[in-house]
Design a protein around this motif. Structure first.
Motif, PDB file in Angstrom:
ATOM      1  N   ARG A   1       5.170  18.306  -0.632  1.00  0.00           N
ATOM      2  CA  ARG A   1       4.433  17.168  -1.171  1.00  0.00           C
ATOM      3  C   ARG A   1       3.002  17.225  -0.651  1.00  0.00           C
ATOM      4  O   ARG A   1       2.759  17.081   0.545  1.00  0.00           O
ATOM      5  N   ALA A   2       2.062  17.419  -1.569  1.00  0.00           N
ATOM      6  CA  ALA A   2       0.664  17.578  -1.176  1.00  0.00           C
ATOM      7  C   ALA A   2      -0.065  16.247  -1.084  1.00  0.00           C
ATOM      8  O   ALA A   2      -1.173  16.193  -0.558  1.00  0.00           O
ATOM      9  N   ILE A   3       0.507  15.165  -1.625  1.00  0.00           N
ATOM     10  CA  ILE A   3      -0.160  13.863  -1.589  1.00  0.00           C
ATOM     11  C   ILE A   3       0.792  12.820  -1.024  1.00  0.00           C
ATOM     12  O   ILE A   3       2.006  13.012  -0.974  1.00  0.00           O
ATOM     13  N   GLY A   4       0.243  11.716  -0.584  1.00  0.00           N
ATOM     14  CA  GLY A   4       1.022  10.599  -0.087  1.00  0.00           C
ATOM     15  C   GLY A   4       0.676   9.338  -0.851  1.00  0.00           C
ATOM     16  O   GLY A   4      -0.153   9.354  -1.776  1.00  0.00           O
ATOM     17  N   LEU A   5       1.271   8.250  -0.452  1.00  0.00           N
ATOM     18  CA  LEU A   5       1.057   6.976  -1.137  1.00  0.00           C
ATOM     19  C   LEU A   5      -0.407   6.578  -1.133  1.00  0.00           C
ATOM     20  O   LEU A   5      -0.928   6.033  -2.115  1.00  0.00           O
ATOM     21  N   ASP A   6      -1.106   6.864  -0.033  1.00  0.00           N
ATOM     22  CA  ASP A   6      -2.515   6.479   0.064  1.00  0.00           C
ATOM     23  C   ASP A   6      -3.399   7.240  -0.908  1.00  0.00           C
ATOM     24  O   ASP A   6      -4.549   6.839  -1.156  1.00  0.00           O
ATOM     25  N   ASP A   7      -2.888   8.355  -1.457  1.00  0.00           N
ATOM     26  CA  ASP A   7      -3.683   9.152  -2.392  1.00  0.00           C
ATOM     27  C   ASP A   7      -3.570   8.647  -3.832  1.00  0.00           C
ATOM     28  O   ASP A   7      -4.300   9.113  -4.711  1.00  0.00           O
ATOM     29  N   LEU A   8      -2.646   7.713  -4.071  1.00  0.00           N
ATOM     30  CA  LEU A   8      -2.446   7.184  -5.415  1.00  0.00           C
ATOM     31  C   LEU A   8      -3.306   5.941  -5.637  1.00  0.00           C
ATOM     32  O   LEU A   8      -3.663   5.244  -4.685  1.00  0.00           O
ATOM     33  N   PRO A   9      -3.636   5.625  -6.891  1.00  0.00           N
ATOM     34  CA  PRO A   9      -4.469   4.453  -7.183  1.00  0.00           C
ATOM     35  C   PRO A   9      -3.677   3.149  -7.112  1.00  0.00           C
ATOM     36  O   PRO A   9      -3.614   2.371  -8.070  1.00  0.00           O
ATOM     37  N   LEU A  10      -3.068   2.902  -5.953  1.00  0.00           N
ATOM     38  CA  LEU A  10      -2.273   1.696  -5.734  1.00  0.00           C
ATOM     39  C   LEU A  10      -3.178   0.467  -5.708  1.00  0.00           C
ATOM     40  O   LEU A  10      -4.336   0.543  -5.278  1.00  0.00           O
ATOM     41  N   ARG A  11      -2.653  -0.662  -6.167  1.00  0.00           N
ATOM     42  CA  ARG A  11      -3.401  -1.910  -6.081  1.00  0.00           C
ATOM     43  C   ARG A  11      -3.834  -2.160  -4.638  1.00  0.00           C
ATOM     44  O   ARG A  11      -3.028  -2.005  -3.708  1.00  0.00           O
ATOM     45  N   PRO A  12      -5.078  -2.577  -4.412  1.00  0.00           N
ATOM     46  CA  PRO A  12      -5.562  -2.789  -3.042  1.00  0.00           C
ATOM     47  C   PRO A  12      -4.709  -3.772  -2.241  1.00  0.00           C
ATOM     48  O   PRO A  12      -4.504  -3.574  -1.044  1.00  0.00           O
TER      49      PRO A  12
END
Length: 376
Positions: free
Chosen positions: A18-29
């Protein structure tokens, strides 16, 4: 990006990087940094950590449910009754108090019912309020729809005083108020005068969550008695506890018909499956049988409270199927020592406290003997 590689020498071996984590996604602030709801799920002999009804569904009830589901399967190619008419009648009959089916709503667990309320009356720019500590899903659901969560305070022994509650609500001016009656995770009873005072102190929605009401003393009055003339008041219940239906996911709510109309605006199409409706309707036909199980649980709850007190712990009054006890020197250590003995309880984050569900007589005995052996 997710990279998938395999070992040529062993085609059955697959490695996922897995190259990305949750913080790398455009999650609602407003969701960043939040933790999902959850309690440990482990294969242990005695699981007393999530307030389930640990008694199995009686055979005669299970057989009736199975027959009802089997009949519905013949028409499962068709969408279910969108208005779950028969189930609403069943809930109205069970609750009594002169309630009509038009005053009933249901969903896949009481959490979905509460989410419908938040979707209809909450949202961005609006606030939801509850007296902490209380059920952790209230704040999660509120934030999930973009509402701000406001935590009020309780008095000694986690009790709520009517005048103080009304003052806090009037000062906060929330759009939605959650009152957990009796309260989770403390088991604390909530008097009707608190509900009345809070309702009068706000122009917003007041939800009384009676998920554990069947475990309260029989002579006490439910908030259902307050619905008449209070269109902003709703009383929610669940089949997970008293009806041993946690795995079926069925919750429901009683309110003014106009309130129910508001919930229709946000529900998903055909949100209650035909199988769920059939199973819940069949279970309601056996309410008396299931409430007999409740009496056994209350007996074990009271036994557990008395024994914990004798062991030197601080025990709080409970109208639920669980007991909160304080005076635990090291909750994390005690939790782990119990787990090593095959017993799960709940560390709810209140310093010096643990919570334990009242199980069968055998489960309760196992817990009490293990705790006595561990000491404090």
């Amino acid at each position: 990006m997710v990279s998938v590689t395999s070992d040529p020498a062993n085609p059955a071996s697959v490695t996922v990087d897995r190259a990305i984590g949750l913080d790398d996604l455009p999650l609602r602030p407003d969701l960043r940094g939040q933790k999902p709801y959850g309690a440990p799920q482990m294969p242990v002999p005695v699981a007393l950590n999530v307030n389930e009804n640990t008694h199995p569904v009686p055979d005669e009830v299970a057989d009736d449910i199975a027959d009802a589901v089997a009949r519905v399967l013949r028409d499962v190619n068709r969408y279910p009754d969108r208005e779950f008419t028969e189930l609403r009648q069943g809930f109205a009959d069970y609750l009594g108090h002169g309630l009509a089916p038009e005053q009933i709503w249901a969903g896949n667990g009481s959490n979905e019912v509460l989410q419908h309320v938040l979707q209809a009356f909450g949202g961005p720019g609006r606030t939801a309020f509850g007296f902490a500590p209380t059920y952790s899903m209230y704040s999660l659901i509120a934030r999930g729809v973009g509402s701000e969560w406001i935590a009020g305070t309780r008095g000694p022994g986690f009790a709520i005083d009517a005048d103080d509650a009304a003052r806090q609500v009037a000062d906060a001016r929330p759009d939605i108020v959650f009152l957990c009656s009796p309260n989770n995770p403390t088991g604390t009873p909530l008097s009707l005068d608190v509900i009345e005072a809070v309702y009068d102190a706000t122009d917003g929605i007041v939800i009384v969550d009676e998920a554990y009401w069947e475990f309260a003393p029989r002579e006490e009055q439910s908030a259902l008695t307050l619905l008449e003339g209070r269109p902003r008041l709703a009383v929610s219940r669940t089949m997970s506890k008293a009806f041993a239906f946690a795995g079926a996911r069925v919750g429901y709510l009683a309110a003014d018909p106009a309130f129910i109309d508001a919930l229709r605006l946000v529900r998903l199409p055909y949100h209650l499956s035909a199988l769920t409706q059939a199973a819940a309707t069949a279970a309601l036909r056996h309410a008396d049988t299931m409430l007999h199980t409740v009496e056994e649980i209350v007996e074990q709850r009271n036994r557990m409270s008395a024994t914990l007190e004798a062991l030197g712990y601080t025990v709080y009054p409970s109208w639920t199927n669980f007991v909160l006890f304080g005076g635990v020197a090291d909750p994390a250590r005690t939790w782990e020592l119990l787990r090593e003995r095959g017993i799960l309880v709940r560390d709810i984050g209140i310093p010096g406290h643990l919570r334990v569900t009242a199980g069968t007589e055998e489960e309760t005995t196992a817990f009490l003997e293990a705790l006595a052996e561990i000491g404090n």
